[in-house]
Enzyme design. Structure first.
Site, short mmCIF file in Angstrom:
data_model
loop_
_atom_site.label_atom_id
_atom_site.label_comp_id
_atom_site.label_asym_id
_atom_site.label_seq_id
_atom_site.Cartn_x
_atom_site.Cartn_y
_atom_site.Cartn_z
N TYR A 193 104.18 -49.68 4.75
CA TYR A 193 103.09 -48.73 5.01
C TYR A 193 101.74 -49.46 4.95
CZ TYR A 193 99.44 -45.36 3.66
OH TYR A 193 98.27 -44.65 3.57
N THR A 251 93.43 -47.42 3.21
CA THR A 251 94.04 -47.13 1.91
C THR A 251 93.93 -48.29 0.93
OG1 THR A 251 96.23 -46.85 0.90
CG2 THR A 251 96.22 -47.82 3.04
N1 LIG Z 1 96.54 -38.95 0.51
C1 LIG Z 1 96.18 -40.11 -0.02
O1 LIG Z 1 96.15 -40.28 -1.25
C2 LIG Z 1 95.74 -41.25 0.86
C3 LIG Z 1 95.39 -42.46 0.24
C4 LIG Z 1 94.97 -43.51 1.05
C5 LIG Z 1 94.88 -43.36 2.42
N2 LIG Z 1 95.24 -42.19 3.00
C6 LIG Z 1 95.14 -42.07 4.46
O2 LIG Z 1 94.45 -40.86 4.76
C7 LIG Z 1 94.98 -40.28 5.95
C8 LIG Z 1 95.40 -38.84 5.69
O3 LIG Z 1 96.39 -38.81 4.67
P1 LIG Z 1 97.02 -37.45 4.16
O4 LIG Z 1 97.47 -37.68 2.77
O5 LIG Z 1 96.11 -36.33 4.49
O6 LIG Z 1 98.33 -37.38 5.08
P2 LIG Z 1 99.00 -36.14 5.87
O7 LIG Z 1 100.37 -36.56 6.24
O8 LIG Z 1 98.84 -34.89 5.09
O9 LIG Z 1 98.09 -36.06 7.18
C9 LIG Z 1 98.26 -36.91 8.29
C10 LIG Z 1 98.42 -36.04 9.52
O10 LIG Z 1 98.49 -36.87 10.69
C11 LIG Z 1 99.34 -36.23 11.62
N3 LIG Z 1 99.82 -37.24 12.58
C12 LIG Z 1 100.48 -38.38 12.29
N4 LIG Z 1 100.74 -39.07 13.41
C13 LIG Z 1 100.22 -38.34 14.44
C14 LIG Z 1 100.17 -38.50 15.85
N5 LIG Z 1 100.71 -39.57 16.44
N6 LIG Z 1 99.59 -37.54 16.60
C15 LIG Z 1 99.04 -36.43 16.02
N7 LIG Z 1 99.05 -36.22 14.69
C16 LIG Z 1 99.62 -37.16 13.90
C17 LIG Z 1 100.46 -35.63 10.80
O11 LIG Z 1 101.07 -34.55 11.46
C18 LIG Z 1 99.70 -35.21 9.52
O12 LIG Z 1 99.38 -33.83 9.53
C19 LIG Z 1 96.10 -41.20 6.41
O13 LIG Z 1 95.59 -42.06 7.39
C20 LIG Z 1 96.47 -41.98 5.15
O14 LIG Z 1 97.00 -43.25 5.48
C21 LIG Z 1 95.67 -41.13 2.25
#
Ligand SMILES: NC(=O)c1ccc[n+]([C@@H]2O[C@H](COP(=O)([O-])OP(=O)(O)OC[C@H]3O[C@@H](n4cnc5c(N)ncnc54)[C@H](O)[C@@H]3O)[C@@H](O)[C@H]2O)c1
Length: 316
Positions: free
Chosen positions: A149, A126
């Site tokens: 985070y 991120t």
């Molecule tokens: N959305 C953004 O703008 C953004 C920006 C930068 C980085 N990210 C990164 O991208 C990734 C996805 O983000 P997102 O926005 O889709 O989040 P999200 O919460 O929609 O998706 C993450 C998923 O991971 C699952 N999860 C978490 N821990 C788990 C575990 N121990 N076992 C099984 N499943 C597990 C959750 O149930 C969730 O559905 C993350 O790693 C986040 O840090 C997202």
């Protein structure tokens, strides 16, 4: 190709699985234990088209309890997106969750990759690892996260590098910048704004609303992510995935007013903790190595998110 996507029921993960399945040669195993604050019904909605797909399998498992030896096969590709996201909720007692899922979950996966020689692991990081910066950030900028985070995601990056150097695990790290579009998480700004719009409540805005973000439309983010699959030249690299347009929060609200024809009331709710004032990705490395070129304008992307969330709030 056999591809594992962790976090497959999430916002980005579900779109990524759909995109991977467009290629007939791919079989996708999506692992998601529906762990974080988002309701399970929303996760199931995210996976609606995936669950009936003949080349998709969902493992409803928590990475912390999973036996990777039963799941992982030689030459698998892994997109590791599972994490507890969100800056504001990472303080206080919640931090334990972030440590467990973002750090320990990643370390267990890396341990498994030590014994099973996978083809490639792509780690979703991120822009929060950078902290407060002026101007565009390149991948070699100093890393000073402002939130717990960001610290956990940066630790995940460090773990990837440690295992890559010691055990030769082939890894590429992608740093996403504020992703938006259909199925955006309910805790994220655009989603909260649209929910308030539907419920006719004032729009909550942190700070003065003049803070800017490099907004990345989901389809652009997914294209960049899929491009990281191919080529040995990407191994060991860390690459920014930013969007086509930057804007301030107030500009986004103006756009929403234009798209809906409604005048919105803003409720300024004080300065947020742990968030930088501006984010801005230098994407030249992605352009060069991934031929990445974000295409979707903020207006187009916001309109698509608006349509999806209006449908969502009609369903509930
Ligand atoms: N959305 C953004 O703008 C953004 C920006 C930068 C980085 N990210 C990164 O991208 C990734 C996805 O983000 P997102 O926005 O889709 O989040 P999200 O919460 O929609 O998706 C993450 C998923 O991971 C699952 N999860 C978490 N821990 C788990 C575990 N121990 N076992 C099984 N499943 C597990 C959750 O149930 C969730 O559905 C993350 O790693 C986040 O840090 C997202």
């Amino acid at each position: 190709m056999r591809i594992i996507v962790t976090g497959a029921a999430g916002f980005i993960g579900s779109h990524l699985c759909e995109r991977l399945l467009q290629e007939e040669k791919n079989i996708v195993i999506g692992i998601d234990g529906c762990i974080d604050h988002t309701q399970r019904s929303i996760k199931l909605r995210n996976m609606k088209t995936l669950l009936n797909h003949p080349r998709f399998q969902w493992l409803d498992e928590n990475l912390l309890n999973m036996d990777w030896n039963k799941v992982l096969l030689k030459n698998d590709v892994i997109f590791h997106l599972a994490a507890i996201p969100g800056v504001r909720s990472s303080w206080g007692t919640n931090f334990q969750l972030y440590v467990d899922h973002n750090i320990l979950g990643t370390q267990r996966l890396l341990e498994a990759c030590k014994t099973i020689p996978i083809k490639k692991l792509i780690y979703a990081s991120t822009s929060s690892v950078y902290g407060e910066k002026i101007g565009k950030v390149t991948e070699d900028s100093d890393l000073s996260p402002l939130s717990p985070y960001g610290v956990t995601k940066l630790t995940g990056e460090h773990l990837c590098k440690v295992y890559s150097e010691n055990d030769g695990i082939p890894i590429t790290i992608l740093r996403y910048f504020t992703v938006y579009g259909p199925r955006q998480r309910p805790d994220m700004a655009f989603h909260r704004f649209i929910e308030c719009l539907v419920k006719k409540k004032p729009i909550p805005v942190y700070g003065d609303g003049k803070q800017t973000r490099d907004f990345t439309y989901i389809a652009d983010c997914v294209e960049g992510t899929v491009s990281a699959l191919h080529g040995d030249h990407l191994l060991g690299e860390t690459i920014n995935i930013g969007g086509k347009e930057r804007a301030s929060i107030l500009e986004v609200i103006n756009l929403l007013e234009e798209l809906t024809g409604q005048k919105l009331t803003i409720d300024f709710i004080g300065k947020p903790r742990g968030e930088p004032r501006h984010t801005w990705a230098d994407i030249s490395k992605a352009e060069q190595l991934l031929h990445y070129s974000p295409k979707v304008s903020l207006k187009e992307g916001l309109q698509l998110e608006l349509k999806d969330l209006l449908d969502l709030y009609k369903e509930v």
